[in-house]
Design a protein around this motif. Structure first.
Motif, PDB file in Angstrom:
ATOM      1  N   SER A  61      11.995   1.932 -14.438  1.00  0.00           N
ATOM      2  CA  SER A  61      11.605   3.327 -14.210  1.00  0.00           C
ATOM      3  C   SER A  61      11.014   3.516 -12.817  1.00  0.00           C
ATOM      4  O   SER A  61      11.265   4.523 -12.163  1.00  0.00           O
ATOM      5  N   ARG A  62      10.251   2.547 -12.352  1.00  0.00           N
ATOM      6  CA  ARG A  62       9.665   2.632 -11.014  1.00  0.00           C
ATOM      7  C   ARG A  62      10.735   2.426  -9.950  1.00  0.00           C
ATOM      8  O   ARG A  62      10.689   3.039  -8.894  1.00  0.00           O
TER       9      ARG A  62
ATOM     10  N   THR B 276       0.822  -1.205   0.000  1.00  0.00           N
ATOM     11  CA  THR B 276       0.000   0.000   0.000  1.00  0.00           C
ATOM     12  C   THR B 276       0.858   1.257   0.000  1.00  0.00           C
ATOM     13  O   THR B 276       0.589   2.207  -0.755  1.00  0.00           O
ATOM     14  N   VAL B 277       1.898   1.276   0.804  1.00  0.00           N
ATOM     15  CA  VAL B 277       2.790   2.439   0.872  1.00  0.00           C
ATOM     16  C   VAL B 277       3.470   2.663  -0.476  1.00  0.00           C
ATOM     17  O   VAL B 277       3.521   3.783  -0.986  1.00  0.00           O
TER      18      VAL B 277
ATOM     19  N   SER C 234       3.713   9.943  -0.416  1.00  0.00           N
ATOM     20  CA  SER C 234       2.642   9.942  -1.409  1.00  0.00           C
ATOM     21  C   SER C 234       2.274  11.358  -1.808  1.00  0.00           C
ATOM     22  O   SER C 234       1.931  11.614  -2.950  1.00  0.00           O
ATOM     23  N   GLY C 235       2.391  12.287  -0.886  1.00  0.00           N
ATOM     24  CA  GLY C 235       2.056  13.665  -1.212  1.00  0.00           C
ATOM     25  C   GLY C 235       3.070  14.317  -2.121  1.00  0.00           C
ATOM     26  O   GLY C 235       2.751  15.227  -2.874  1.00  0.00           O
TER      27      GLY C 235
ATOM     28  N   GLU D 173       2.081   6.203  -7.156  1.00  0.00           N
ATOM     29  CA  GLU D 173       0.772   6.566  -7.709  1.00  0.00           C
ATOM     30  C   GLU D 173       0.235   5.482  -8.641  1.00  0.00           C
ATOM     31  O   GLU D 173      -0.202   5.739  -9.765  1.00  0.00           O
ATOM     32  N   THR D 174       0.319   4.238  -8.155  1.00  0.00           N
ATOM     33  CA  THR D 174      -0.222   3.094  -8.866  1.00  0.00           C
ATOM     34  C   THR D 174      -1.174   2.353  -7.936  1.00  0.00           C
ATOM     35  O   THR D 174      -1.226   2.632  -6.743  1.00  0.00           O
TER      36      THR D 174
END
Length: 91
Positions: free
Chosen positions: A40-41, A16-17, A79-80, A23-24
């Motif tokens: 890339s990720r 989840t983190v 995430s922000g 942003e997936t």
């Protein structure tokens, strides 16, 4: 034996983190556990880990150091700001 992708995802705080960081969807990150994290990720995750003070052995996925004590607040910060990091990487 766990694979490197599992170790990296776990060291970063779990499915989840990592889904918030990148942003997936959580199902996408879950598939990385089996199929591997796309290059890339992985580059994006390295930037986020560095920003959050995480030291990870990217060859084995082992977490070597964790600067913060509260993973929940780090996940929110990551995430922000993940969109800002994506923009910086693509610029």
């Amino acid at each position: 034996m766990e694979n490197v992708s599992n170790q990296i995802i776990d060291a970063l705080g779990g499915t989840t983190v990592v889904s918030r960081m990148t942003e997936t969807s959580p199902s996408t990150v879950h598939s990385w556990r089996k199929n591997g994290i796309p290059r890339s990720r992985l580059a994006h995750l390295r930037l986020v880990a560095d920003r959050e003070g995480l030291v990870i052995d990217w060859e084995t996925g082992a977490e070597l150091n964790h600067a913060g004590a509260d993973t929940g607040s780090e996940a929110s910060d990551a995430s922000g700001n993940a969109g800002n990091l994506s923009a910086a990487v693509s610029a």
